[in-house]
Every structure is written in structure tokens, then in C-alpha cells.
Design a protein around this motif. Sequence first.
Motif, PDB file in Angstrom:
ATOM      1  N   LEU A  92      51.748  27.741  29.347  1.00  0.00           N
ATOM      2  CA  LEU A  92      51.169  28.788  30.167  1.00  0.00           C
ATOM      3  C   LEU A  92      49.797  28.347  30.682  1.00  0.00           C
ATOM      4  CD1 LEU A  92      51.538  31.728  31.155  1.00  0.00           C
ATOM      5  CD2 LEU A  92      50.306  32.467  29.107  1.00  0.00           C
ATOM      6  N   HIS A  93      49.593  28.456  32.006  1.00  0.00           N
ATOM      7  CA  HIS A  93      48.342  27.989  32.604  1.00  0.00           C
ATOM      8  C   HIS A  93      47.527  29.094  33.258  1.00  0.00           C
ATOM      9  CE1 HIS A  93      48.095  23.445  32.684  1.00  0.00           C
ATOM     10  NE2 HIS A  93      49.199  23.686  31.987  1.00  0.00           N
ATOM     11  N   GLY A  94      48.138  30.228  33.596  1.00  0.00           N
ATOM     12  CA  GLY A  94      47.400  31.291  34.260  1.00  0.00           C
ATOM     13  C   GLY A  94      48.337  32.296  34.881  1.00  0.00           C
ATOM     14  N   CYS A  95      47.835  33.053  35.846  1.00  0.00           N
ATOM     15  CA  CYS A  95      48.686  34.032  36.522  1.00  0.00           C
ATOM     16  C   CYS A  95      48.202  34.271  37.948  1.00  0.00           C
ATOM     17  CB  CYS A  95      48.742  35.348  35.748  1.00  0.00           C
ATOM     18  SG  CYS A  95      47.249  36.337  35.832  1.00  0.00           S
ATOM     19  N   VAL A  96      49.114  34.796  38.760  1.00  0.00           N
ATOM     20  CA  VAL A  96      48.815  35.204  40.132  1.00  0.00           C
ATOM     21  C   VAL A  96      48.940  36.722  40.189  1.00  0.00           C
ATOM     22  CG1 VAL A  96      49.465  35.028  42.566  1.00  0.00           C
ATOM     23  CG2 VAL A  96      49.708  33.037  41.052  1.00  0.00           C
ATOM     24  N   MET A  97      47.970  37.371  40.821  1.00  0.00           N
ATOM     25  CA  MET A  97      47.938  38.830  40.831  1.00  0.00           C
ATOM     26  C   MET A  97      47.878  39.360  42.263  1.00  0.00           C
ATOM     27  SD  MET A  97      45.361  41.418  38.776  1.00  0.00           S
ATOM     28  CE  MET A  97      43.882  40.689  39.438  1.00  0.00           C
ATOM     29  N   ALA A  98      48.697  40.377  42.557  1.00  0.00           N
ATOM     30  CA  ALA A  98      48.643  41.119  43.816  1.00  0.00           C
ATOM     31  C   ALA A  98      48.053  42.491  43.517  1.00  0.00           C
ATOM     32  CB  ALA A  98      50.030  41.247  44.429  1.00  0.00           C
ATOM     33  N   ILE A  99      47.051  42.905  44.299  1.00  0.00           N
ATOM     34  CA  ILE A  99      46.311  44.136  44.046  1.00  0.00           C
ATOM     35  C   ILE A  99      46.513  45.088  45.208  1.00  0.00           C
ATOM     36  CG2 ILE A  99      44.021  45.112  43.613  1.00  0.00           C
ATOM     37  CD1 ILE A  99      43.405  41.946  42.901  1.00  0.00           C
ATOM     38  N   TYR A 100      47.074  46.256  44.918  1.00  0.00           N
ATOM     39  CA  TYR A 100      47.379  47.244  45.942  1.00  0.00           C
ATOM     40  C   TYR A 100      46.436  48.437  45.792  1.00  0.00           C
ATOM     41  CZ  TYR A 100      51.848  44.728  45.684  1.00  0.00           C
ATOM     42  OH  TYR A 100      52.812  43.758  45.638  1.00  0.00           O
ATOM     43  N   PRO A 101      46.014  49.055  46.901  1.00  0.00           N
ATOM     44  CA  PRO A 101      45.184  50.257  46.784  1.00  0.00           C
ATOM     45  C   PRO A 101      45.957  51.396  46.148  1.00  0.00           C
ATOM     46  CG  PRO A 101      45.861  49.937  49.053  1.00  0.00           C
ATOM     47  CD  PRO A 101      46.281  48.704  48.303  1.00  0.00           C
ATOM     48  N   SER A 102      45.232  52.231  45.418  1.00  0.00           N
ATOM     49  CA  SER A 102      45.835  53.399  44.779  1.00  0.00           C
ATOM     50  C   SER A 102      45.577  54.615  45.637  1.00  0.00           C
ATOM     51  CB  SER A 102      45.221  53.608  43.389  1.00  0.00           C
ATOM     52  OG  SER A 102      45.629  54.827  42.841  1.00  0.00           O
ATOM     53  N   PHE A 103      46.620  55.351  45.951  1.00  0.00           N
ATOM     54  CA  PHE A 103      46.484  56.521  46.796  1.00  0.00           C
ATOM     55  C   PHE A 103      46.736  57.787  45.997  1.00  0.00           C
ATOM     56  CE2 PHE A 103      47.726  53.023  49.526  1.00  0.00           C
ATOM     57  CZ  PHE A 103      46.698  53.058  50.454  1.00  0.00           C
TER      58      PHE A 103
END
Length: 214
Positions: A92-103
Motif C-alpha cells: 500500500l502506497h497511498g490513495c486518490v480522493m475525489a471531493i464533492y460539495p455537500s448540499f
Amino acid sequence: MKKFTQDSLLDVIGELFSDEISIAVSNMQEYVYYRPSKRVDLKIKPGDAVKKGTIAHKALATKQKASEFIDREVFGVPYHGMAVPFEHEGELHGCVMAIYPSFTEGKSVVTVKSPDGWKPIPFVEVKYLEVKDRKTLVHAEGFSGTNKNSLQQFEYLLPRDSFIRCHRSFIVNVHHIEEIYPDTHSTFVLMMNNGERIPVSQSYSSYFRKLLAF
């Protein structure tokens, strides 16, 4: 062909995603890349530690994809996130994250301070919001009042099919735009249906054009 750097490659990949989505990449301890969106910015900088309680931390701890709502206590703004861990040669080397606005759903008014108390204004009647003298002003037909929320907070509270951030000091209701005029340096001026003129700054012009499809 010149060799791509990690950041330039990730920037290109980021262009494939909506302008609503921020992208972050971490190793096991810290973030190594961050691309904010116009809708949600967690103010992450490369070198910042991966905080406990974040989507990234949960994905790294469980070694599995994580997807959930994170409240404002972690980064100061609420968001929905999805993080996917990645491995190299079985480690395991890390992670990729997608961030969406919260409505926020279920609320259809903005409550503003009036001379005698408070006045709820339906979303459809709000023409635009602006920051002036460190106060957030909400403008409707024949009435303006203040609200305690910042414009950044309003970006998450207001319905995105009607309200667009067009300037660091303005959010407009697209249903009250009368006409759009070109201005200098690829910017625009919005003529609202109450006669007010609202600027679209250069940093928001591309995003604004994409959302309104012109």
C-alpha cells in the motif's frame, strides 16, 4: 515526447472530471497533490498530514475504498468524499480522493436580518448575494438584508442548478440574469433583471461559461 511530471499528468486527468470535484492524492502520511474545484476547496497543501477522520485516512486504515459524508469539523466545510487506496508491487502506497460539495436539502429559503427582525426569502426570489464591508448581503426584489453565512458556506447551501459563484464577492441566481456582456480580459458583466450589473471575474469566467454553456 517530453516526460510528464506527476503533477502535470494529474492536472490533465483532473480535466476529465467535473469542475464540481476536487482531487487529492496522498502517500501513507501526507498529501502529495491537490487540485481544488470552484465549488469545494478544503485548502489542502502538498505536505499536509492526512488527518484522522478524513476519507483518505479511512481508506488507508482499512485498505479499502471509502465513501461517505464528512462534516465541517475536519476541514471547516462539509463534503462528500470517495477515496481509493492504491498499491505498488503488493504494498500500500497511498490513495486518490475525489471531493464533492455537500448540499443541504429540505430548506428552500434564505433568512436575512431585517430592521424589525428576520425575513425568510424563497430561493427563487433571491437575485444575488454579495460580500460588502465583511458582511454577506442577500438581495431580492425591493429588499436586501444580511445573513451570518459566508459566500463559501452559501455555495453548499444553495441549489447549484440556480446559483453560481461568479466572483470572489458575488453569487448570482441565473434565473435573474437579463443579459451577459463581454468585458476586458475574457471577463463578463451580468445585467440582472433589477438593473444591477454584476462582474464575472477572470478566475470564474471559464467555469461560468461551462455551466451556462456559451
